[in-house]
Design a protein around this motif. Structure first.
Motif, PDB file in Angstrom:
ATOM      1  N   ASN A   1      -3.345   6.049   4.242  1.00 19.81           N
ATOM      2  CA  ASN A   1      -3.624   7.209   5.149  1.00 19.81           C
ATOM      3  C   ASN A   1      -3.994   7.172   6.623  1.00 19.81           C
ATOM      4  OD1 ASN A   1      -2.769   9.118   3.117  1.00 19.81           O
ATOM      5  ND2 ASN A   1      -4.700   8.789   1.942  1.00 19.81           N
TER       6      ASN A   1
ATOM      7  N   ARG B   1      -2.719  17.104   2.698  1.00 25.51           N
ATOM      8  CA  ARG B   1      -4.087  16.573   1.976  1.00 25.51           C
ATOM      9  C   ARG B   1      -4.984  16.424   2.908  1.00 25.51           C
ATOM     10  NH1 ARG B   1      -1.272  13.854  -3.051  1.00 25.51           N
ATOM     11  NH2 ARG B   1      -0.643  15.596  -4.081  1.00 25.51           N
ATOM     12  N   ILE B   2      -4.565  15.438   3.973  1.00 27.88           N
ATOM     13  CA  ILE B   2      -5.374  14.798   4.826  1.00 27.88           C
ATOM     14  C   ILE B   2      -6.045  15.897   5.823  1.00 27.88           C
ATOM     15  CG2 ILE B   2      -5.695  13.275   6.775  1.00 27.88           C
ATOM     16  CD1 ILE B   2      -3.574  11.500   5.498  1.00 27.88           C
TER      17      ILE B   2
ATOM     18  N   LEU C   1      -0.710   6.933   8.482  1.00 34.32           N
ATOM     19  CA  LEU C   1      -0.373   8.313   8.659  1.00 34.32           C
ATOM     20  C   LEU C   1      -0.912   8.887   9.668  1.00 34.32           C
ATOM     21  CD1 LEU C   1       0.269   9.262   4.858  1.00 34.32           C
ATOM     22  CD2 LEU C   1       2.110   9.354   6.435  1.00 34.32           C
TER      23      LEU C   1
ATOM     24  N   LEU D   1     -10.609   6.774   5.469  1.00 31.92           N
ATOM     25  CA  LEU D   1      -9.322   6.694   4.836  1.00 31.92           C
ATOM     26  C   LEU D   1      -8.941   5.448   4.331  1.00 31.92           C
ATOM     27  CD1 LEU D   1      -7.630   9.118   7.466  1.00 31.92           C
ATOM     28  CD2 LEU D   1      -8.301   9.734   5.179  1.00 31.92           C
TER      29      LEU D   1
ATOM     30  N   THR E   1       3.078  16.101   2.091  1.00 35.53           N
ATOM     31  CA  THR E   1       2.207  16.376   1.328  1.00 35.53           C
ATOM     32  C   THR E   1       0.729  15.524   1.557  1.00 35.53           C
ATOM     33  OG1 THR E   1       3.855  16.679  -0.343  1.00 35.53           O
ATOM     34  CG2 THR E   1       1.372  16.117  -1.535  1.00 35.53           C
ATOM     35  N   LYS E   2       0.959  14.367   1.819  1.00 36.20           N
ATOM     36  CA  LYS E   2      -0.080  13.585   2.268  1.00 36.20           C
ATOM     37  C   LYS E   2      -0.830  14.072   3.582  1.00 36.20           C
ATOM     38  CE  LYS E   2       1.168   8.965   0.135  1.00 36.20           C
ATOM     39  NZ  LYS E   2       0.019   9.122  -0.704  1.00 36.20           N
ATOM     40  N   ILE E   3       0.070  14.377   4.503  1.00 37.35           N
ATOM     41  CA  ILE E   3      -0.677  14.813   5.810  1.00 37.35           C
ATOM     42  C   ILE E   3      -1.375  16.102   5.279  1.00 37.35           C
ATOM     43  CG2 ILE E   3       0.035  15.844   8.023  1.00 37.35           C
ATOM     44  CD1 ILE E   3       0.203  12.917   8.160  1.00 37.35           C
TER      45      ILE E   3
ATOM     46  N   LEU F   1       8.353   6.029   2.692  1.00 33.44           N
ATOM     47  CA  LEU F   1       8.058   7.340   1.959  1.00 33.44           C
ATOM     48  C   LEU F   1       8.995   8.204   2.077  1.00 33.44           C
ATOM     49  CD1 LEU F   1       4.386   7.706   2.796  1.00 33.44           C
ATOM     50  CD2 LEU F   1       4.938   6.643   0.705  1.00 33.44           C
TER      51      LEU F   1
ATOM     52  N   TYR G   1       7.795  13.854  10.671  1.00 28.72           N
ATOM     53  CA  TYR G   1       7.755  13.231   9.137  1.00 28.72           C
ATOM     54  C   TYR G   1       8.867  12.574   8.904  1.00 28.72           C
ATOM     55  CZ  TYR G   1       3.840  16.867   8.395  1.00 28.72           C
ATOM     56  OH  TYR G   1       3.035  17.488   8.368  1.00 28.72           O
TER      57      TYR G   1
ATOM     58  N   ASN H   1       6.942  13.514   0.633  1.00 29.07           N
ATOM     59  CA  ASN H   1       5.613  12.821   0.413  1.00 29.07           C
ATOM     60  C   ASN H   1       4.819  12.682   1.595  1.00 29.07           C
ATOM     61  OD1 ASN H   1       3.734  11.113  -0.638  1.00 29.07           O
ATOM     62  ND2 ASN H   1       4.992   9.617  -1.542  1.00 29.07           N
ATOM     63  N   VAL H   2       5.470  12.471   2.728  1.00 28.23           N
ATOM     64  CA  VAL H   2       4.653  12.402   4.085  1.00 28.23           C
ATOM     65  C   VAL H   2       4.042  13.812   4.149  1.00 28.23           C
ATOM     66  CG1 VAL H   2       4.925  12.278   6.564  1.00 28.23           C
ATOM     67  CG2 VAL H   2       5.993  10.570   5.036  1.00 28.23           C
TER      68      VAL H   2
END
Length: 174
Positions: free
Chosen positions: A124, A157-158, A127, A120, A153-155, A146, A137, A150-151
């Motif tokens: 990330n 995706r991860i 995060l 990562l 969404t990123k979590i 952020l 979050y 956004n948090v």
């Protein structure tokens, strides 16, 4: 907080929350000496910002996480200077600092998780550190600057990438 920061109050708060600084430094610095330097840089930046700390807006721990991660990530991004060889991607020895219990015989899935985290980017990785620390979050958003969306969404995706990678590991083992 007043415009003239109280050094004793700052030192007491920093001592109380030093685990945050040590954990972040351990995740981003390669050697013990570099971790000490990063801890000092984080402490210096925290002191410089302490006069603007507002306990009505954030807990000290949230505020300190933000500074520690920002300093570490900023140094990684500057990577053109002396810090390039001193900061590194997350390594196996750093993962002890995350909230992951390591059994004496490493589980193959745990090894795969560690490998995934090492891949990562700095944001990330931050995060994931906060996620594994059970931060909300809202706290993650405040710490990293952020939006909560956004948090999330990123979590998400991860997690999706991790599921895909872990599915591939499970398939390869079968």
């Amino acid at each position: 907080m007043s415009s003239t920061p109280d050094p004793e109050q700052f030192q007491a708060l920093l001592r109380e929350h030093e685990a945050i600084v040590l954990k972040v430094a351990a995740l981003y610095a390669r050697h013990a000496e570099d971790r000490r330097d990063l801890v000092q840089e984080i402490g210096l930046q925290a002191w410089r910002s302490f006069g603007r700390f507002d306990p009505q807006r954030a807990k000290f721990s949230t505020w300190l996480y933000r500074i520690a991660l920002n300093v570490s990530i900023s140094l990684l991004r500057k990577s053109s200077g002396a810090w390039e060889s001193r900061l590194e991607s997350l390594g196996e020895h750093h993962l002890d600092y995350l909230a992951i219990d390591s059994p004496s015989e490493p589980d193959e899935r745990l090894v795969a998780l560690h490998s995934f985290i090492r891949q990562l980017d700095a944001l990330n990785r931050a995060l994931i550190l906060l996620y594994l620390e059970d931060k909300s979050y809202a706290d993650m958003a405040q710490i990293l600057g952020l939006s909560e969306t956004n948090v999330a969404t990123k979590i998400g995706r991860i997690k999706r990438l991790l599921r895909e990678q872990m599915t591939n590991v499970t398939i390869e083992e079968a």
